[in-house]
Design a protein around this motif. Structure first.
Motif, PDB file in Angstrom:
ATOM      1  N   ARG A 113       5.677 -22.595 -34.383  1.00 39.50           N
ATOM      2  CA  ARG A 113       5.510 -21.207 -34.829  1.00 39.50           C
ATOM      3  C   ARG A 113       5.383 -21.141 -36.347  1.00 39.50           C
ATOM      4  N   ASP A 114       6.259 -21.871 -37.049  1.00 40.44           N
ATOM      5  CA  ASP A 114       6.212 -21.873 -38.511  1.00 40.44           C
ATOM      6  C   ASP A 114       4.905 -22.450 -39.039  1.00 40.44           C
ATOM      7  N   ASP A 115       4.336 -23.430 -38.314  1.00 40.80           N
ATOM      8  CA  ASP A 115       3.053 -24.038 -38.704  1.00 40.80           C
ATOM      9  C   ASP A 115       1.866 -23.152 -38.351  1.00 40.80           C
ATOM     10  N   GLY A 116       2.101 -22.081 -37.593  1.00 44.10           N
ATOM     11  CA  GLY A 116       0.994 -21.274 -37.102  1.00 44.10           C
ATOM     12  C   GLY A 116       0.179 -22.020 -36.058  1.00 44.10           C
ATOM     13  N   ASP A 117       0.832 -22.964 -35.379  1.00 45.55           N
ATOM     14  CA  ASP A 117       0.173 -23.789 -34.359  1.00 45.55           C
ATOM     15  C   ASP A 117       0.384 -23.119 -33.003  1.00 45.55           C
ATOM     16  N   PHE A 118      -0.537 -22.214 -32.653  1.00 40.68           N
ATOM     17  CA  PHE A 118      -0.388 -21.439 -31.428  1.00 40.68           C
ATOM     18  C   PHE A 118      -0.482 -22.320 -30.188  1.00 40.68           C
ATOM     19  N   LEU A 119      -1.299 -23.361 -30.241  1.00 42.41           N
ATOM     20  CA  LEU A 119      -1.410 -24.269 -29.100  1.00 42.41           C
ATOM     21  C   LEU A 119      -0.118 -25.067 -28.917  1.00 42.41           C
ATOM     22  N   GLY A 120       0.470 -25.511 -30.015  1.00 44.65           N
ATOM     23  CA  GLY A 120       1.742 -26.224 -29.939  1.00 44.65           C
ATOM     24  C   GLY A 120       2.851 -25.322 -29.421  1.00 44.65           C
ATOM     25  N   GLU A 121       2.853 -24.085 -29.892  1.00 44.61           N
ATOM     26  CA  GLU A 121       3.861 -23.118 -29.435  1.00 44.61           C
ATOM     27  C   GLU A 121       3.728 -22.890 -27.931  1.00 44.61           C
ATOM     28  N   GLN A 122       2.499 -22.708 -27.459  1.00 42.95           N
ATOM     29  CA  GLN A 122       2.270 -22.490 -26.031  1.00 42.95           C
ATOM     30  C   GLN A 122       2.692 -23.714 -25.231  1.00 42.95           C
ATOM     31  N   MET A 159       5.053 -25.834 -25.907  1.00 44.94           N
ATOM     32  CA  MET A 159       6.505 -25.957 -25.872  1.00 44.94           C
ATOM     33  C   MET A 159       7.182 -24.930 -24.964  1.00 44.94           C
ATOM     34  N   LEU A 160       6.482 -23.853 -24.606  1.00 46.78           N
ATOM     35  CA  LEU A 160       7.096 -22.835 -23.747  1.00 46.78           C
ATOM     36  C   LEU A 160       7.565 -23.426 -22.419  1.00 46.78           C
ATOM     37  N   TRP A 161       6.784 -24.316 -21.821  1.00 45.60           N
ATOM     38  CA  TRP A 161       7.181 -24.917 -20.549  1.00 45.60           C
ATOM     39  C   TRP A 161       8.472 -25.712 -20.708  1.00 45.60           C
ATOM     40  N   PHE A 162       8.600 -26.429 -21.822  1.00 49.97           N
ATOM     41  CA  PHE A 162       9.791 -27.245 -22.052  1.00 49.97           C
ATOM     42  C   PHE A 162      11.029 -26.374 -22.285  1.00 49.97           C
ATOM     43  N   LEU A 163      10.852 -25.223 -22.927  1.00 50.71           N
ATOM     44  CA  LEU A 163      11.987 -24.303 -23.091  1.00 50.71           C
ATOM     45  C   LEU A 163      12.507 -23.855 -21.726  1.00 50.71           C
ATOM     46  N   PRO A 168       3.126 -26.453 -10.817  1.00 51.17           N
ATOM     47  CA  PRO A 168       1.711 -26.407 -11.195  1.00 51.17           C
ATOM     48  C   PRO A 168       1.484 -25.959 -12.642  1.00 51.17           C
ATOM     49  N   SER A 169       2.504 -25.366 -13.270  1.00 49.66           N
ATOM     50  CA  SER A 169       2.354 -24.932 -14.661  1.00 49.66           C
ATOM     51  C   SER A 169       2.762 -26.027 -15.649  1.00 49.66           C
ATOM     52  N   ALA A 170       3.229 -27.168 -15.136  1.00 52.67           N
ATOM     53  CA  ALA A 170       3.671 -28.269 -16.015  1.00 52.67           C
ATOM     54  C   ALA A 170       2.463 -28.870 -16.732  1.00 52.67           C
ATOM     55  N   PRO A 171       2.672 -29.281 -17.979  1.00 53.70           N
ATOM     56  CA  PRO A 171       1.588 -29.964 -18.695  1.00 53.70           C
ATOM     57  C   PRO A 171       1.221 -31.286 -18.008  1.00 53.70           C
ATOM     58  N   ARG A 172      -0.010 -31.738 -18.223  1.00 56.21           N
ATOM     59  CA  ARG A 172      -0.439 -33.022 -17.690  1.00 56.21           C
ATOM     60  C   ARG A 172       0.328 -34.138 -18.384  1.00 56.21           C
ATOM     61  N   ALA A 173       0.573 -35.233 -17.656  1.00 54.57           N
ATOM     62  CA  ALA A 173       1.271 -36.395 -18.202  1.00 54.57           C
ATOM     63  C   ALA A 173       0.288 -37.546 -18.332  1.00 54.57           C
TER      64      ALA A 173
END
Length: 182
Positions: free
Chosen positions: A115-124, A126-130, A172-177
């Motif tokens: 969020r601080d980096d303005g990295d919207f893709l990174g923020e999105q 990390m939502l699954w991990f939260l 099904p919402s988990a990121p690919r590994a």
């Protein structure tokens, strides 16, 4: 951008690289817990922690895949030494809960860094991990409560895990590994 290209890593990306190692360390710690239970003929607890180990591996590989997808060369670090010296099941469950609570702090820091980096893709990402950490801390907290109540009757813990410890369907919402989910 080719993987070989030198690039300045953002604080989020640097933290994510570190988290790959932390997830792999957590995997090894869970293997150690599973083996401890297995050696004491507590198969339900052993199976639970073997599954947890695979889950942590999958988390690391999800992060690796994300880095690959973003054109960042992943770095796979060595892992920290694991603890193997336990006396009672409650000691192992306490350690597992502490580990999940610490991972939650790191995941929150990753989300904040994105969020601080303005990295919207990174923020999105990390939502699954939260969401996952809420589930992990809750499950280990409950298991600790049951273990403390059971005292020295380890079979009550085994019965609880057998009754309540279901294997979850793939999310099904988990990121690919990277390499696929095991």
């Amino acid at each position: 951008m080719p993987l070989e290209a030198q690039q300045q890593l953002s604080p989020f990306t640097e933290l994510l690289q570190q988290q790959v190692g932390r997830e792999l360390s957590a995997q090894q710690q869970y293997v150690a817990l599973a083996v401890w239970f297995d050696a004491r003929d507590l198969p339900q607890l052993a199976a639970l922690f073997y599954r947890q180990a695979v889950e942590e591996r999958n988390h690391a590989m999800m992060m690796v895949q994300y880095l690959l997808d973003r054109g960042v060369p992943p770095v796979i670090p060595g892992i920290e030494a694991v603890r193997n010296d336990f006396l009672q099941p409650v000691d192992l469950i306490r350690l597992a809960l502490q580990q999940e609570e610490q991972v939650t702090v790191w995941i929150e820091a990753l989300f904040k860094a994105a969020r601080d980096d303005g990295d919207f893709l990174g923020e999105q990402f990390m939502l699954w991990f939260l969401k996952e950490q809420v589930e992990e801390v809750s499950a280990m907290s409950t298991l600790l409560t049951i273990t403390e109540r059971a005292g020295n009757d380890f079979f009550k813990i085994e019965e609880f895990v057998a009754r309540e410890g279901t294997t979850e369907a793939a999310d099904p919402s988990a990121p690919r590994a990277a390499g696929g989910v095991l």
